[in-house]
Design a protein around this motif. Structure first.
Motif, PDB file in Angstrom:
ATOM      1  N   ALA A   1      -4.278  16.587   2.824  1.00 33.96           N
ATOM      2  CA  ALA A   1      -4.866  17.036   1.593  1.00 33.96           C
ATOM      3  C   ALA A   1      -3.635  17.357   0.611  1.00 33.96           C
ATOM      4  O   ALA A   1      -3.739  17.163  -0.487  1.00 33.96           O
ATOM      5  N   ALA A   2      -2.463  17.775   0.986  1.00 31.27           N
ATOM      6  CA  ALA A   2      -1.438  18.103   0.235  1.00 31.27           C
ATOM      7  C   ALA A   2      -0.780  16.713  -0.143  1.00 31.27           C
ATOM      8  O   ALA A   2      -0.397  16.445  -1.398  1.00 31.27           O
ATOM      9  N   GLN A   3      -0.995  15.664   0.764  1.00 31.85           N
ATOM     10  CA  GLN A   3      -0.309  14.334   0.156  1.00 31.85           C
ATOM     11  C   GLN A   3      -1.101  13.628  -0.741  1.00 31.85           C
ATOM     12  O   GLN A   3      -0.611  13.134  -1.591  1.00 31.85           O
ATOM     13  N   LYS A   4      -2.430  13.973  -0.609  1.00 33.51           N
ATOM     14  CA  LYS A   4      -3.345  13.491  -1.592  1.00 33.51           C
ATOM     15  C   LYS A   4      -3.051  14.087  -3.018  1.00 33.51           C
ATOM     16  O   LYS A   4      -3.060  13.357  -4.091  1.00 33.51           O
ATOM     17  N   ALA A   5      -2.786  15.445  -3.022  1.00 26.34           N
ATOM     18  CA  ALA A   5      -2.553  16.208  -4.317  1.00 26.34           C
ATOM     19  C   ALA A   5      -1.454  15.684  -5.043  1.00 26.34           C
ATOM     20  O   ALA A   5      -1.290  15.629  -6.107  1.00 26.34           O
ATOM     21  N   GLU A   6      -0.426  15.572  -4.127  1.00 25.34           N
ATOM     22  CA  GLU A   6       0.786  15.099  -4.732  1.00 25.34           C
ATOM     23  C   GLU A   6       0.737  13.790  -5.236  1.00 25.34           C
ATOM     24  O   GLU A   6       1.264  13.368  -6.270  1.00 25.34           O
ATOM     25  N   ALA A   7      -0.025  12.670  -4.622  1.00 18.21           N
ATOM     26  CA  ALA A   7      -0.208  11.272  -5.064  1.00 18.21           C
ATOM     27  C   ALA A   7      -0.812  11.434  -6.522  1.00 18.21           C
ATOM     28  O   ALA A   7      -0.625  10.730  -7.508  1.00 18.21           O
ATOM     29  N   LEU A   8      -1.914  12.134  -6.344  1.00 14.44           N
ATOM     30  CA  LEU A   8      -2.656  12.257  -7.809  1.00 14.44           C
ATOM     31  C   LEU A   8      -1.971  12.873  -8.909  1.00 14.44           C
ATOM     32  O   LEU A   8      -2.013  12.428 -10.164  1.00 14.44           O
ATOM     33  N   GLU A   9      -1.074  13.856  -8.497  1.00 16.59           N
ATOM     34  CA  GLU A   9      -0.304  14.450  -9.594  1.00 16.59           C
ATOM     35  C   GLU A   9       0.714  13.420 -10.229  1.00 16.59           C
ATOM     36  O   GLU A   9       1.122  13.287 -11.300  1.00 16.59           O
ATOM     37  N   ALA A  10       1.433  12.445  -9.108  1.00 15.90           N
ATOM     38  CA  ALA A  10       2.327  11.400  -9.492  1.00 15.90           C
ATOM     39  C   ALA A  10       1.555  10.430 -10.420  1.00 15.90           C
ATOM     40  O   ALA A  10       2.106   9.926 -11.451  1.00 15.90           O
ATOM     41  N   LEU A  11       0.287  10.055 -10.042  1.00 16.42           N
ATOM     42  CA  LEU A  11      -0.411   9.043 -10.939  1.00 16.42           C
ATOM     43  C   LEU A  11      -0.696   9.573 -12.149  1.00 16.42           C
ATOM     44  O   LEU A  11      -0.652   9.025 -13.532  1.00 16.42           O
TER      45      LEU A  11
ATOM     46  N   SER B   1       7.909   2.625  -1.119  1.00 18.12           N
ATOM     47  CA  SER B   1       6.420   2.777  -0.887  1.00 18.12           C
ATOM     48  C   SER B   1       5.779   4.098  -0.773  1.00 18.12           C
ATOM     49  O   SER B   1       4.633   4.365  -0.935  1.00 18.12           O
ATOM     50  N   GLN B   2       6.651   5.175  -0.786  1.00 20.37           N
ATOM     51  CA  GLN B   2       6.268   6.517  -0.951  1.00 20.37           C
ATOM     52  C   GLN B   2       6.018   6.945  -2.282  1.00 20.37           C
ATOM     53  O   GLN B   2       5.385   8.098  -2.330  1.00 20.37           O
ATOM     54  N   TYR B   3       6.095   6.293  -3.292  1.00 21.72           N
ATOM     55  CA  TYR B   3       5.948   6.631  -4.690  1.00 21.72           C
ATOM     56  C   TYR B   3       4.664   5.874  -5.323  1.00 21.72           C
ATOM     57  O   TYR B   3       4.640   4.781  -5.443  1.00 21.72           O
TER      58      TYR B   3
ATOM     59  N   ALA C   1       1.176  -1.221   0.256  1.00 18.34           N
ATOM     60  CA  ALA C   1      -0.080  -0.044  -0.027  1.00 18.34           C
ATOM     61  C   ALA C   1       0.764   1.383   0.011  1.00 18.34           C
ATOM     62  O   ALA C   1       1.838   1.350   0.507  1.00 18.34           O
ATOM     63  N   TRP C   2       0.440   2.190  -0.801  1.00 16.22           N
ATOM     64  CA  TRP C   2       1.016   3.582  -0.740  1.00 16.22           C
ATOM     65  C   TRP C   2       1.232   4.243   0.592  1.00 16.22           C
ATOM     66  O   TRP C   2       0.313   4.211   1.216  1.00 16.22           O
ATOM     67  N   ASP C   3       2.351   4.626   1.036  1.00 14.51           N
ATOM     68  CA  ASP C   3       2.763   5.176   2.355  1.00 14.51           C
ATOM     69  C   ASP C   3       3.477   6.552   2.155  1.00 14.51           C
ATOM     70  O   ASP C   3       4.726   6.583   1.902  1.00 14.51           O
ATOM     71  N   PRO C   4       2.885   7.579   2.102  1.00 11.85           N
ATOM     72  CA  PRO C   4       3.372   8.834   1.964  1.00 11.85           C
ATOM     73  C   PRO C   4       4.728   9.252   2.882  1.00 11.85           C
ATOM     74  O   PRO C   4       5.429   9.916   2.605  1.00 11.85           O
ATOM     75  N   ALA C   5       4.734   8.507   4.202  1.00  9.87           N
ATOM     76  CA  ALA C   5       5.999   8.732   5.089  1.00  9.87           C
ATOM     77  C   ALA C   5       6.936   7.438   4.662  1.00  9.87           C
ATOM     78  O   ALA C   5       7.872   7.348   5.664  1.00  9.87           O
ATOM     79  N   GLY C   6       6.794   6.649   3.982  1.00  8.68           N
ATOM     80  CA  GLY C   6       7.876   5.643   3.520  1.00  8.68           C
ATOM     81  C   GLY C   6       9.092   5.998   3.185  1.00  8.68           C
ATOM     82  O   GLY C   6       9.097   7.281   2.554  1.00  8.68           O
ATOM     83  N   ALA C   7      10.012   5.232   3.142  1.00 16.14           N
ATOM     84  CA  ALA C   7      11.390   5.506   2.500  1.00 16.14           C
ATOM     85  C   ALA C   7      12.090   4.284   1.736  1.00 16.14           C
ATOM     86  O   ALA C   7      13.388   4.114   1.779  1.00 16.14           O
TER      87      ALA C   7
END
Length: 235
Positions: A215-225, A170-172, A161-167
């Motif tokens: 909300a910022a992490q959601k926006a970054e994830a959608l941009e990456a996708l 999983s953060q991508y 699962a995507w984890d914005p705090a991963g290293a």
């Protein structure tokens, strides 16, 4: 009065997927990493990521002793992207300015990977921010960032699962789960998880976000996708 029954069904793919160019092209099977102490569960609509090739990567920055400018370069956390190369990156001032400046960033092979501006986060292969100091930078001032990779990750390329705090990769964001899947404790699921990967249009309401995501992490994830051809829209 007749009895009343309420039945709750799991969401189907149509709650997430609005359009795809072709299932054979747009979808991709992927191995789900084994559970660790318990089953690893992916829900339909979860954003998924792939584990990186190496299990540990470090990046250390050093300013050239001859620099005129006394600003600093601070490594971000995580320090690198999955495209980072092992070796020494050079960050050289090419366009000085009062309380500012632009730096060229070159990889260990000497190839430019982009330009970094003072006060603006840089995120191509290596991730850092240069801060202005009391003395302005001049052309030729430089930093070196040494990237060292650890052991090869035996689980590289497996989905989690995507984890914005991963290293660990999983953060991508890599795709969106087109079905629910579960890998038992200690056993990879080699078949059973399908990802929406390219040239697809998805409903935002069908995305299952991790707990605590901002909300910022959601926006970054959608941009990456979207850069990968996975477009998410509100309707």
């Amino acid at each position: 009065m007749l009895p009343y029954y309420s039945i709750t069904q799991d969401k189907g793919l149509t709650s997430l997927l609005k359009w795809e160019v072709d299932p054979d092209f747009s979808r991709e099977p992927v191995t789900l990493l084994a559970g660790d102490g318990a089953a690893r569960t992916i829900k339909l609509g979860n954003i998924i990521a792939l584990l990186a090739t190496v299990s540990d990567v470090s990046a250390v920055a050093a300013a050239d002793a001859g620099n005129t400018g006394d600003g600093t370069l601070t490594i971000a956390d995580p320090a690198v992207t999955t495209a980072a190369k092992e070796g020494v990156y050079t960050v050289v001032c090419i366009d000085p300015a009062a309380d500012a400046g632009t730096f060229d960033v070159s990889d260990p092979e000497g190839k430019s990977v982009g330009t970094a501006k003072v006060g603006v986060a840089f995120g191509k292969q290596i991730r850092f921010t240069i801060a202005d100091g009391a003395n302005d930078f001049i052309a030729g001032d430089r930093f070196e960032v040494t990237v060292t990779k650890g052991d090869i990750n035996p689980n590289a390329g497996k989905a989690v699962a995507w984890d914005p705090a991963g290293a660990d990769g999983s953060q991508y964001p890599w795709g969106i789960a087109a079905n629910a899947a579960e890998a038992q404790d200690g056993s990879d699921l080699d078949f059973g998880l399908i990802a929406l990967r390219r040239q697809v249009l998805c409903f935002e309401k069908g995305i299952v976000w991790p707990d605590g995501v901002t909300a910022a992490q959601k926006a970054e994830a959608l941009e990456a996708l979207e850069k990968q051809g996975v477009v998410v829209r509100a309707a």
